[in-house]
Scaffold this active site. Structure first.
Site, PDB file in Angstrom:
ATOM      1  N   TYR A 132      -1.910   0.213  10.030  1.00 32.74           N
ATOM      2  CA  TYR A 132      -2.105  -0.516   8.778  1.00 32.74           C
ATOM      3  C   TYR A 132      -0.882  -0.359   7.877  1.00 32.74           C
ATOM      4  O   TYR A 132      -0.291  -1.345   7.417  1.00 32.74           O
ATOM      5  CB  TYR A 132      -3.370  -0.017   8.081  1.00 32.74           C
TER       6      TYR A 132
ATOM      7  N   THR B 272       0.826  -1.208   0.000  1.00 33.89           N
ATOM      8  CA  THR B 272       0.000   0.000   0.000  1.00 33.89           C
ATOM      9  C   THR B 272       0.856   1.252   0.000  1.00 33.89           C
ATOM     10  O   THR B 272       1.960   1.264   0.569  1.00 33.89           O
ATOM     11  CB  THR B 272      -0.914   0.030   1.240  1.00 33.89           C
TER      12      THR B 272
END
Length: 327
Positions: free
Chosen positions: A141, A117
């Protein structure tokens, strides 16, 4: 046909990847615990239910299918939740990925395509991020994904686990044939939330933060069509099959859309007003994330050919009208 183990293959991106893999001549073997995925989305190959942290179950699946590679999507991915309960993200994403890598090495399955990501870069405003940009994640995250990238590098040195890492941020759209689509419970992603609001399935879309340092005060993100995204993963798999070295690729368009921009496009595509309410910022949200993909274009031959905002919303809207998955 060559088997590919697809962790998280019952989820949004994973199910689209399975369709792309089947179309490319592979047999995708979905491994998923169905915590956020859907059995109804597994349509393109065998399904094996299990936890990433269950080494015995992983060993069993590797032995049964002898996959040539792993395509790893399985992860918790809600930024806000990762700030409230980071332990879930370190356990599921990091410990689970470690167990998966150990099982892959044990099975001599040494090609690994990883869904990372742009959240690993943190909050770097007014910069088109490239693969060499510094990684300073501001939420658990992003930190968990960066840790997995670090593990992959260590596993290559020690065990020759070659890998392709894809970093991307917002994914939108759906399979144009509407076989699979985007559906989460609870839903946290902008486009499906927006379409639910248009359909009256929720009272309104909440805009989280309207005081960011952007032209209209809302966060800016780079959006990629899910079908473009999974095409890149198939190209990454072939990159490894051809014996090329481990590589990191960003996937984006280099163009950012604010939340209000996306709402405006949705109104035009659906011919309906999107009801909105304004709320406070969410912890861990960056102001602007735009990811260039020059390397992917030059080296993989990848093109974000479907990734216009209108196309992404139109494809999502088509699938949205067909019904949702059921447990």
């Amino acid at each position: 046909m060559t088997n590919i183990l697809v962790t998280g293959g019952a989820g949004y991106i994973g199910s689209h990847a399975c369709k792309a893999l089947k179309a490319a001549g592979y047999t995708p073997v979905t491994y998923d615990n169905l915590s956020t995925g859907w059995a109804d989305a597994v349509k393109f190959g065998p399904f094996e239910q299990g936890e990433l942290t269950d080494r015995a179950r992983l060993d069993q699946v590797f032995a049964a299918y002898n996959p040539a590679a792993v395509m790893h999507f399985a992860a918790l991915s809600q930024v806000g939740e990762s700030m409230r309960v980071p332990e879930l993200y370190w356990h599921n994403n990091v410990a689970g990925s470690l167990t998966l890598m150990e099982a892959a090495v044990h099975a001599r399955c040494l090609d690994f395509v990883f869904s990372s990501t742009c959240a690993t870069y943190g909050d770097q405003d007014n910069v088109v991020l490239d693969e060499d940009s510094a990684q300073h994640p501001i939420n658990a995250y992003g930190a968990s994904k960066r840790a997995i990238e670090d593990m992959l590098r260590d596993f290559e040195i020690a065990h020759n686990l070659r890998h392709v890492i894809f970093r991307y941020f917002n994914v939108a759209g759906a399979d144009p044939e509407a076989e699979v689509g985007e559906f989460h419970q609870p839903e946290t992603h902008l486009v499906p939330l927006m379409l639910d609001a248009v359909q009256g399935k929720r009272d309104a879309l909440t805009i989280f933060g309207t005081d960011y340092d952007t032209p209209d005060g809302t966060c800016i993100r780079d959006y990629v069509h899910v079908c473009d995204l999974v095409d890149a993963h198939v190209l990454g798999l072939r990159w490894l099959e051809e014996g090329k070295g481990s590589r990191v690729f960003n996937l984006g368009t280099g163009t950012g859309f604010s939340v209000r921009d996306v709402i405006g496009h949705a109104g035009a595509v659906t011919n309906a007003e999107v009801p909105v309410i304004e709320g406070p910022r969410r912890p861990g949200d960056c102001t602007k994330l735009v990811s260039g993909s020059t390397r992917a274009e030059a080296e993989l031959g990848w093109r974000a050919q479907r990734s216009t905002m209108d196309r992404m919303i139109a494809d999502a809207w088509r699938w949205h009208g067909t019904g949702h998955y059921e447990k």
